[in-house]
Design a protein around this motif. Structure first.
Motif, PDB file in Angstrom:
ATOM      1  N   ARG A  42       0.820  -1.203   0.000  1.00  0.00           N
ATOM      2  CA  ARG A  42       0.000   0.000   0.000  1.00  0.00           C
ATOM      3  C   ARG A  42       0.858   1.259   0.000  1.00  0.00           C
ATOM      4  O   ARG A  42       0.591   2.215  -0.725  1.00  0.00           O
ATOM      5  CB  ARG A  42      -0.933   0.005   1.208  1.00  0.00           C
ATOM      6  N   THR A  43       1.919   1.242   0.820  1.00  0.00           N
ATOM      7  CA  THR A  43       2.816   2.400   0.858  1.00  0.00           C
ATOM      8  C   THR A  43       3.487   2.619  -0.488  1.00  0.00           C
ATOM      9  O   THR A  43       3.606   3.753  -0.966  1.00  0.00           O
ATOM     10  CB  THR A  43       3.890   2.197   1.944  1.00  0.00           C
ATOM     11  N   ALA A  44       3.942   1.532  -1.114  1.00  0.00           N
ATOM     12  CA  ALA A  44       4.565   1.648  -2.434  1.00  0.00           C
ATOM     13  C   ALA A  44       3.576   2.189  -3.443  1.00  0.00           C
ATOM     14  O   ALA A  44       3.922   3.030  -4.294  1.00  0.00           O
ATOM     15  CB  ALA A  44       5.082   0.282  -2.878  1.00  0.00           C
ATOM     16  N   SER A  45       2.326   1.730  -3.370  1.00  0.00           N
ATOM     17  CA  SER A  45       1.296   2.206  -4.291  1.00  0.00           C
ATOM     18  C   SER A  45       1.016   3.683  -4.080  1.00  0.00           C
ATOM     19  O   SER A  45       0.899   4.457  -5.042  1.00  0.00           O
ATOM     20  CB  SER A  45       0.014   1.395  -4.109  1.00  0.00           C
ATOM     21  N   ASP A  46       0.929   4.112  -2.808  1.00  0.00           N
ATOM     22  CA  ASP A  46       0.682   5.521  -2.510  1.00  0.00           C
ATOM     23  C   ASP A  46       1.830   6.402  -2.999  1.00  0.00           C
ATOM     24  O   ASP A  46       1.614   7.494  -3.534  1.00  0.00           O
ATOM     25  CB  ASP A  46       0.492   5.717  -1.004  1.00  0.00           C
ATOM     26  N   ASN A  47       3.066   5.939  -2.827  1.00  0.00           N
ATOM     27  CA  ASN A  47       4.217   6.698  -3.307  1.00  0.00           C
ATOM     28  C   ASN A  47       4.189   6.839  -4.818  1.00  0.00           C
ATOM     29  O   ASN A  47       4.537   7.886  -5.369  1.00  0.00           O
ATOM     30  CB  ASN A  47       5.516   6.007  -2.879  1.00  0.00           C
ATOM     31  N   LEU A  48       3.779   5.764  -5.495  1.00  0.00           N
ATOM     32  CA  LEU A  48       3.697   5.806  -6.948  1.00  0.00           C
ATOM     33  C   LEU A  48       2.663   6.818  -7.402  1.00  0.00           C
ATOM     34  O   LEU A  48       2.902   7.600  -8.335  1.00  0.00           O
ATOM     35  CB  LEU A  48       3.355   4.416  -7.488  1.00  0.00           C
ATOM     36  N   VAL A  49       1.502   6.821  -6.744  1.00  0.00           N
ATOM     37  CA  VAL A  49       0.453   7.770  -7.092  1.00  0.00           C
ATOM     38  C   VAL A  49       0.922   9.199  -6.860  1.00  0.00           C
ATOM     39  O   VAL A  49       0.694  10.096  -7.684  1.00  0.00           O
ATOM     40  CB  VAL A  49      -0.829   7.480  -6.283  1.00  0.00           C
ATOM     41  N   ARG A  50       1.597   9.440  -5.721  1.00  0.00           N
ATOM     42  CA  ARG A  50       2.100  10.783  -5.434  1.00  0.00           C
ATOM     43  C   ARG A  50       3.117  11.226  -6.481  1.00  0.00           C
ATOM     44  O   ARG A  50       3.154  12.397  -6.878  1.00  0.00           O
ATOM     45  CB  ARG A  50       2.714  10.831  -4.028  1.00  0.00           C
ATOM     46  N   ASN A  51       3.958  10.300  -6.943  1.00  0.00           N
ATOM     47  CA  ASN A  51       4.928  10.639  -7.980  1.00  0.00           C
ATOM     48  C   ASN A  51       4.228  11.026  -9.274  1.00  0.00           C
ATOM     49  O   ASN A  51       4.645  11.971  -9.957  1.00  0.00           O
ATOM     50  CB  ASN A  51       5.863   9.448  -8.230  1.00  0.00           C
ATOM     51  N   TYR A  52       3.169  10.299  -9.635  1.00  0.00           N
ATOM     52  CA  TYR A  52       2.426  10.626 -10.848  1.00  0.00           C
ATOM     53  C   TYR A  52       1.747  11.982 -10.713  1.00  0.00           C
ATOM     54  O   TYR A  52       1.717  12.778 -11.659  1.00  0.00           O
ATOM     55  CB  TYR A  52       1.389   9.547 -11.154  1.00  0.00           C
ATOM     56  N   LEU A  53       1.185  12.255  -9.527  1.00  0.00           N
ATOM     57  CA  LEU A  53       0.563  13.557  -9.305  1.00  0.00           C
ATOM     58  C   LEU A  53       1.594  14.666  -9.418  1.00  0.00           C
ATOM     59  O   LEU A  53       1.324  15.733  -9.991  1.00  0.00           O
ATOM     60  CB  LEU A  53      -0.114  13.594  -7.938  1.00  0.00           C
ATOM     61  N   PHE A  54       2.787  14.438  -8.874  1.00  0.00           N
ATOM     62  CA  PHE A  54       3.852  15.440  -8.969  1.00  0.00           C
ATOM     63  C   PHE A  54       4.219  15.699 -10.428  1.00  0.00           C
ATOM     64  O   PHE A  54       4.384  16.858 -10.843  1.00  0.00           O
ATOM     65  CB  PHE A  54       5.086  14.975  -8.197  1.00  0.00           C
ATOM     66  N   LEU A  55       4.371  14.638 -11.221  1.00  0.00           N
ATOM     67  CA  LEU A  55       4.720  14.795 -12.625  1.00  0.00           C
ATOM     68  C   LEU A  55       3.653  15.600 -13.357  1.00  0.00           C
ATOM     69  O   LEU A  55       3.966  16.494 -14.144  1.00  0.00           O
ATOM     70  CB  LEU A  55       4.887  13.425 -13.287  1.00  0.00           C
ATOM     71  N   ARG A  56       2.382  15.266 -13.115  1.00  0.00           N
ATOM     72  CA  ARG A  56       1.297  15.975 -13.790  1.00  0.00           C
ATOM     73  C   ARG A  56       1.286  17.452 -13.408  1.00  0.00           C
ATOM     74  O   ARG A  56       1.121  18.321 -14.266  1.00  0.00           O
ATOM     75  CB  ARG A  56      -0.047  15.326 -13.427  1.00  0.00           C
ATOM     76  N   ARG A  57       1.470  17.724 -12.116  1.00  0.00           N
ATOM     77  CA  ARG A  57       1.478  19.117 -11.675  1.00  0.00           C
ATOM     78  C   ARG A  57       2.681  19.869 -12.220  1.00  0.00           C
ATOM     79  O   ARG A  57       2.570  21.041 -12.616  1.00  0.00           O
ATOM     80  CB  ARG A  57       1.491  19.166 -10.143  1.00  0.00           C
ATOM     81  N   ALA A  58       3.837  19.213 -12.221  1.00  0.00           N
ATOM     82  CA  ALA A  58       5.046  19.868 -12.735  1.00  0.00           C
ATOM     83  C   ALA A  58       4.868  20.243 -14.194  1.00  0.00           C
ATOM     84  O   ALA A  58       5.211  21.365 -14.611  1.00  0.00           O
ATOM     85  CB  ALA A  58       6.245  18.937 -12.564  1.00  0.00           C
ATOM     86  N   ILE A  59       4.332  19.319 -14.994  1.00  0.00           N
ATOM     87  CA  ILE A  59       4.082  19.611 -16.398  1.00  0.00           C
ATOM     88  C   ILE A  59       3.104  20.769 -16.527  1.00  0.00           C
ATOM     89  O   ILE A  59       3.279  21.681 -17.351  1.00  0.00           O
ATOM     90  CB  ILE A  59       3.547  18.356 -17.119  1.00  0.00           C
ATOM     91  N   GLY A  60       2.044  20.757 -15.698  1.00  0.00           N
ATOM     92  CA  GLY A  60       1.048  21.824 -15.753  1.00  0.00           C
ATOM     93  C   GLY A  60       1.614  23.182 -15.399  1.00  0.00           C
ATOM     94  O   GLY A  60       1.370  24.177 -16.102  1.00  0.00           O
ATOM     95  N   PHE A  61       2.379  23.257 -14.312  1.00  0.00           N
ATOM     96  CA  PHE A  61       2.952  24.541 -13.900  1.00  0.00           C
ATOM     97  C   PHE A  61       3.954  25.063 -14.931  1.00  0.00           C
ATOM     98  O   PHE A  61       4.008  26.275 -15.207  1.00  0.00           O
ATOM     99  CB  PHE A  61       3.629  24.407 -12.535  1.00  0.00           C
ATOM    100  N   LEU A  62       4.750  24.163 -15.510  1.00  0.00           N
ATOM    101  CA  LEU A  62       5.693  24.596 -16.542  1.00  0.00           C
ATOM    102  C   LEU A  62       4.951  25.144 -17.753  1.00  0.00           C
ATOM    103  O   LEU A  62       5.352  26.163 -18.333  1.00  0.00           O
ATOM    104  CB  LEU A  62       6.584  23.418 -16.960  1.00  0.00           C
ATOM    105  N   GLY A  63       3.854  24.474 -18.145  1.00  0.00           N
ATOM    106  CA  GLY A  63       3.084  24.946 -19.294  1.00  0.00           C
ATOM    107  C   GLY A  63       2.443  26.293 -19.054  1.00  0.00           C
ATOM    108  O   GLY A  63       2.519  27.201 -19.901  1.00  0.00           O
ATOM    109  N   ILE A  64       1.807  26.459 -17.894  1.00  0.00           N
ATOM    110  CA  ILE A  64       1.140  27.723 -17.597  1.00  0.00           C
ATOM    111  C   ILE A  64       2.154  28.864 -17.452  1.00  0.00           C
ATOM    112  O   ILE A  64       1.920  29.985 -17.905  1.00  0.00           O
ATOM    113  CB  ILE A  64       0.299  27.588 -16.312  1.00  0.00           C
TER     114      ILE A  64
END
Length: 221
Positions: free
Chosen positions: A4-26
């Motif tokens: 579960r912890t590994a899964s949560d870390n993976l999800v957080r990493n994906y959220l970070f990537l999506r946000r990073a791409i979004g902030f760079l674009g904006i």
């Protein structure tokens, strides 16, 4: 580390990537336009890509390469997501490394400029595909309550990018120098990049989340 912890870390990493791409674009259009005014002075340039030939060159290349790296690292719901991310990543780096044709360019510059246009078209088309097709999916049997709102935003962002891309082509083929003095390509590119950034921020849970996203509850589909 539990599954579960590994899964949560993976999800957080994906959220970070999506946000990073979004902030760079904006942030990219604002940083380039205002940065150039501060560093070089003078007026606006004809396109976002034109800022390669200003004091903001390193910022332009760096941000596009960063977007490319994030997209290459991104993994979605399936193989199609991965392929689309890889294509968009290569296109983003291609846009950065093969600059648009300068006003006094020679034959080689013109050829590189065509490569730039090709990479830019692939980049925007792939991102529109992300918004309209891939982001509207869900990895949950019962999507969150705000999923329909997010889907409308994704589709709207994708359509905006496609419309802007079509209008940029129209500007290059039809409009005269007097019209181009209004910088239509610059504004259209900025709107398209902003739309792409908003979509990725939404996918990262920053906009229209179902509930507050914390390290314990990483959500958004």
């Amino acid at each position: 580390m539990s599954a579960r912890t590994a899964s949560d870390n993976l999800v957080r990493n994906y959220l970070f990537l999506r946000r990073a791409i979004g902030f760079l674009g904006i942030g990219l259009p604002f940083v380039l336009i205002f940065g150039k005014l501060i560093v070089d002075g003078g007026g606006l340039l004809n396109s976002i890509s034109g800022y390669y030939y200003s004091g903001m060159r390193d910022v332009w290349v760096g941000v596009m390469c960063a977007i490319g790296v994030f997209l290459l690292s991104y993994r979605g719901y399936g193989r199609v997501d991965d392929i689309a991310g890889n294509i968009a990543a290569v296109a983003a780096v291609g846009v950065a490394l093969f600059p648009t044709t300068p006003s006094n360019g020679d034959r080689e510059d013109v050829f590189i400029g065509y490569l730039h246009l090709g990479f830019a078209a692939v980049f925007f088309l792939t991102l529109a595909f992300f918004c309209i097709v891939l982001f509207t999916k869900s990895d949950k049997e019962i999507p969150g309550a705000r999923k329909p709102e997010r889907n409308r935003l994704y589709v709207t962002s994708g359509v905006i990018m496609l419309v802007c891309l079509a209008l940029i082509v129209l500007c290059g083929l039809v409009f005269d120098d007097a019209t181009k003095s209004l910088y239509p390509a610059l504004w259209l590119e900025s709107v398209a990049i902003f739309a792409f950034g908003v979509a990725w921020l939404t996918k990262g849970g920053t906009l229209l989340p179902d509930r507050t996203v914390t390290p314990e509850t990483p959500v958004t589909a």
